[in-house]
Design a protein around this motif. Structure first.
Motif, PDB file in Angstrom:
ATOM      1  N   ARG A   1       0.838  -1.206   0.000  1.00 10.55           N
ATOM      2  CA  ARG A   1       0.000   0.000   0.000  1.00 10.55           C
ATOM      3  C   ARG A   1       0.872   1.256   0.000  1.00 10.55           C
ATOM      4  O   ARG A   1       0.589   2.228  -0.697  1.00 10.55           O
ATOM      5  CB  ARG A   1      -0.923  -0.018   1.209  1.00 10.55           C
ATOM      6  N   THR A   2       1.944   1.235   0.794  1.00  9.14           N
ATOM      7  CA  THR A   2       2.851   2.379   0.850  1.00  9.14           C
ATOM      8  C   THR A   2       3.527   2.604  -0.493  1.00  9.14           C
ATOM      9  O   THR A   2       3.657   3.750  -0.965  1.00  9.14           O
ATOM     10  CB  THR A   2       3.910   2.164   1.946  1.00  9.14           C
ATOM     11  N   LEU A   3       3.964   1.526  -1.121  1.00 10.93           N
ATOM     12  CA  LEU A   3       4.628   1.651  -2.418  1.00 10.93           C
ATOM     13  C   LEU A   3       3.680   2.207  -3.472  1.00 10.93           C
ATOM     14  O   LEU A   3       4.072   3.043  -4.299  1.00 10.93           O
ATOM     15  CB  LEU A   3       5.167   0.283  -2.864  1.00 10.93           C
ATOM     16  N   VAL A   4       2.440   1.753  -3.460  1.00 16.06           N
ATOM     17  CA  VAL A   4       1.448   2.251  -4.422  1.00 16.06           C
ATOM     18  C   VAL A   4       1.257   3.758  -4.244  1.00 16.06           C
ATOM     19  O   VAL A   4       1.209   4.509  -5.228  1.00 16.06           O
ATOM     20  CB  VAL A   4       0.108   1.507  -4.261  1.00 16.06           C
TER      21      VAL A   4
ATOM     22  N   TYR B   1       5.529  -6.080  -5.420  1.00 18.85           N
ATOM     23  CA  TYR B   1       6.155  -5.082  -6.291  1.00 18.85           C
ATOM     24  C   TYR B   1       5.496  -5.086  -7.659  1.00 18.85           C
ATOM     25  O   TYR B   1       5.126  -4.035  -8.188  1.00 18.85           O
ATOM     26  CB  TYR B   1       7.647  -5.380  -6.422  1.00 18.85           C
ATOM     27  N   VAL B   2       5.350  -6.273  -8.247  1.00 24.58           N
ATOM     28  CA  VAL B   2       4.716  -6.373  -9.567  1.00 24.58           C
ATOM     29  C   VAL B   2       3.279  -5.886  -9.510  1.00 24.58           C
ATOM     30  O   VAL B   2       2.821  -5.139 -10.375  1.00 24.58           O
ATOM     31  CB  VAL B   2       4.785  -7.829 -10.085  1.00 24.58           C
ATOM     32  N   GLY B   3       2.557  -6.294  -8.458  1.00 22.68           N
ATOM     33  CA  GLY B   3       1.167  -5.859  -8.314  1.00 22.68           C
ATOM     34  C   GLY B   3       1.046  -4.362  -8.151  1.00 22.68           C
ATOM     35  O   GLY B   3       0.114  -3.743  -8.686  1.00 22.68           O
ATOM     36  N   ALA B   4       1.983  -3.754  -7.418  1.00 23.43           N
ATOM     37  CA  ALA B   4       1.954  -2.298  -7.222  1.00 23.43           C
ATOM     38  C   ALA B   4       2.158  -1.571  -8.537  1.00 23.43           C
ATOM     39  O   ALA B   4       1.479  -0.578  -8.829  1.00 23.43           O
ATOM     40  CB  ALA B   4       3.027  -1.888  -6.217  1.00 23.43           C
TER      41      ALA B   4
ATOM     42  N   GLY C   1      -0.206   1.661 -12.911  1.00 25.00           N
ATOM     43  CA  GLY C   1      -0.491   1.840 -14.330  1.00 25.00           C
ATOM     44  C   GLY C   1      -1.980   1.989 -14.589  1.00 25.00           C
ATOM     45  O   GLY C   1      -2.402   2.808 -15.413  1.00 25.00           O
ATOM     46  N   ALA C   2      -2.789   1.221 -13.866  1.00 28.61           N
ATOM     47  CA  ALA C   2      -4.241   1.310 -14.025  1.00 28.61           C
ATOM     48  C   ALA C   2      -4.775   2.637 -13.494  1.00 28.61           C
ATOM     49  O   ALA C   2      -5.683   3.233 -14.094  1.00 28.61           O
ATOM     50  CB  ALA C   2      -4.917   0.145 -13.303  1.00 28.61           C
ATOM     51  N   VAL C   3      -4.217   3.113 -12.387  1.00 28.76           N
ATOM     52  CA  VAL C   3      -4.659   4.394 -11.825  1.00 28.76           C
ATOM     53  C   VAL C   3      -4.367   5.537 -12.792  1.00 28.76           C
ATOM     54  O   VAL C   3      -5.185   6.445 -12.993  1.00 28.76           O
ATOM     55  CB  VAL C   3      -3.972   4.647 -10.467  1.00 28.76           C
TER      56      VAL C   3
ATOM     57  N   VAL D   1       5.351  -3.897 -17.212  1.00 26.18           N
ATOM     58  CA  VAL D   1       6.219  -4.441 -16.160  1.00 26.18           C
ATOM     59  C   VAL D   1       7.148  -5.507 -16.741  1.00 26.18           C
ATOM     60  O   VAL D   1       8.358  -5.532 -16.449  1.00 26.18           O
ATOM     61  CB  VAL D   1       5.382  -5.029 -15.013  1.00 26.18           C
ATOM     62  N   ALA D   2       6.596  -6.378 -17.569  1.00 23.59           N
ATOM     63  CA  ALA D   2       7.418  -7.431 -18.177  1.00 23.59           C
ATOM     64  C   ALA D   2       8.522  -6.843 -19.042  1.00 23.59           C
ATOM     65  O   ALA D   2       9.675  -7.297 -19.002  1.00 23.59           O
ATOM     66  CB  ALA D   2       6.530  -8.369 -19.000  1.00 23.59           C
ATOM     67  N   ILE D   3       8.201  -5.821 -19.826  1.00 24.04           N
ATOM     68  CA  ILE D   3       9.207  -5.184 -20.679  1.00 24.04           C
ATOM     69  C   ILE D   3      10.301  -4.542 -19.829  1.00 24.04           C
ATOM     70  O   ILE D   3      11.485  -4.600 -20.159  1.00 24.04           O
ATOM     71  CB  ILE D   3       8.557  -4.130 -21.594  1.00 24.04           C
ATOM     72  N   GLY D   4       9.911  -3.951 -18.705  1.00 20.63           N
ATOM     73  CA  GLY D   4      10.876  -3.311 -17.828  1.00 20.63           C
ATOM     74  C   GLY D   4      11.912  -4.272 -17.283  1.00 20.63           C
ATOM     75  O   GLY D   4      13.054  -3.884 -17.018  1.00 20.63           O
ATOM     76  N   TYR D   5      11.523  -5.529 -17.102  1.00 18.72           N
ATOM     77  CA  TYR D   5      12.465  -6.540 -16.607  1.00 18.72           C
ATOM     78  C   TYR D   5      13.124  -7.331 -17.728  1.00 18.72           C
ATOM     79  O   TYR D   5      14.111  -8.024 -17.499  1.00 18.72           O
ATOM     80  CB  TYR D   5      11.751  -7.497 -15.643  1.00 18.72           C
ATOM     81  N   LEU D   6      12.589  -7.204 -18.921  1.00 19.90           N
ATOM     82  CA  LEU D   6      13.150  -7.930 -20.051  1.00 19.90           C
ATOM     83  C   LEU D   6      14.306  -7.182 -20.690  1.00 19.90           C
ATOM     84  O   LEU D   6      15.292  -7.784 -21.129  1.00 19.90           O
ATOM     85  CB  LEU D   6      12.057  -8.180 -21.101  1.00 19.90           C
TER      86      LEU D   6
END
Length: 247
Positions: free
Chosen positions: A2-5, A97-100, A105-107, A153-158
């Protein structure tokens, strides 16, 4: 988590360049593309007018921009700067982390959708047949944006920091053009139209178009988006764990 979001949302809202391209730019494109069209101009192969078609297309385009351009480059830079390594020292799990990142992105997508709708209604007089279609349309496009947030997110780690931008741009324009966000796929050659039918952007815009016509989204489009979301989110989680082992 929640804090990270909260921190990520605050940082996103302070990024004026990002907010312009995700919130303002899609509305500007809508006016440029559909500005000279009227309610009697029909899009070939559909029962939608030009303003109706491009209202959904540009709202979807804004969601695609927020998901890909926001998450991909930011995560790649965080990896190179050591921020993700620092986060691993906290109790935050990888899925958090991934969920945040997907949630942020949705927000960031919601303002883009709403502003495109407001501009379409005020500037072009776009109207829907029933009042329920507006909230349903907003909810469908917003929920579908999770697919592209997960892809970002996937691209960021790829990709590395140097490679992430060109890779993101190729995917960004490829999905936009082939998926029918800039022009209807019915104007493409048949073989290219067949490819576009199975892309997430095509299924994504089809959600909104079905609601605009007074119906429910087609099961095929929903299934495609759910499948893509599972693949992208699963890929992002796997790449995160792989990056953790490297560190």
């Amino acid at each position: 988590m929640r804090t990270l979001v909260k921190l990520e949302i605050a940082r996103t809202l302070r990024n004026r360049k990002f907010m312009f391209f995700t919130v303002v730019y899609p509305s500007v494109l809508f006016l440029l593309i559909a500005g000279s069209a009227d309610a009697d101009d029909r899009v070939p192969g559909t029962r939608l007018s030009m303003p109706l078609y491009y209202m959904v297309a540009m709202a979807s385009f804004g969601a695609l921009t927020a998901g890909l351009m926001g998450n991909g480059e930011r995560i790649a830079k965080e990896r190179e700067g050591g921020w993700t390594r620092q986060l691993r020292l906290t109790p935050l799990p990888g899925r958090g982390y991934v969920g945040a990142k997907i949630a942020v992105g949705a927000v960031a997508t919601l303002p883009s959708i709403v502003i495109v709708f407001v501009v379409a209604a005020v500037a072009k007089g776009v109207r829907l047949d029933a009042a329920w279609e507006w909230p349903a349309l907003t909810a469908a496009i917003w929920a579908g944006s999770l697919v592209f947030a997960a892809l970002g997110v996937a691209i960021g780690y790829l990709a590395s920091g140097d490679a992430v931008r060109p890779l993101t741009m190729i995917i960004y324009f490829g999905l936009s053009i082939l998926g029918g966000l800039w022009m209807p796929t019915t104007s493409y050659p048949r073989w290219l139209e067949n490819i576009g039918d199975y892309l997430p952007t095509h299924a994504y815009t089809a959600l909104g178009q079905a609601i605009e016509l007074g119906g429910a989204p087609h099961a095929k489009d929903v299934a495609l988006l759910v499948g893509y979301l599972a693949v992208f989110a699963g890929g992002a989680a796997w790449l995160y764990r792989k990056d953790t082992r490297k560190a």
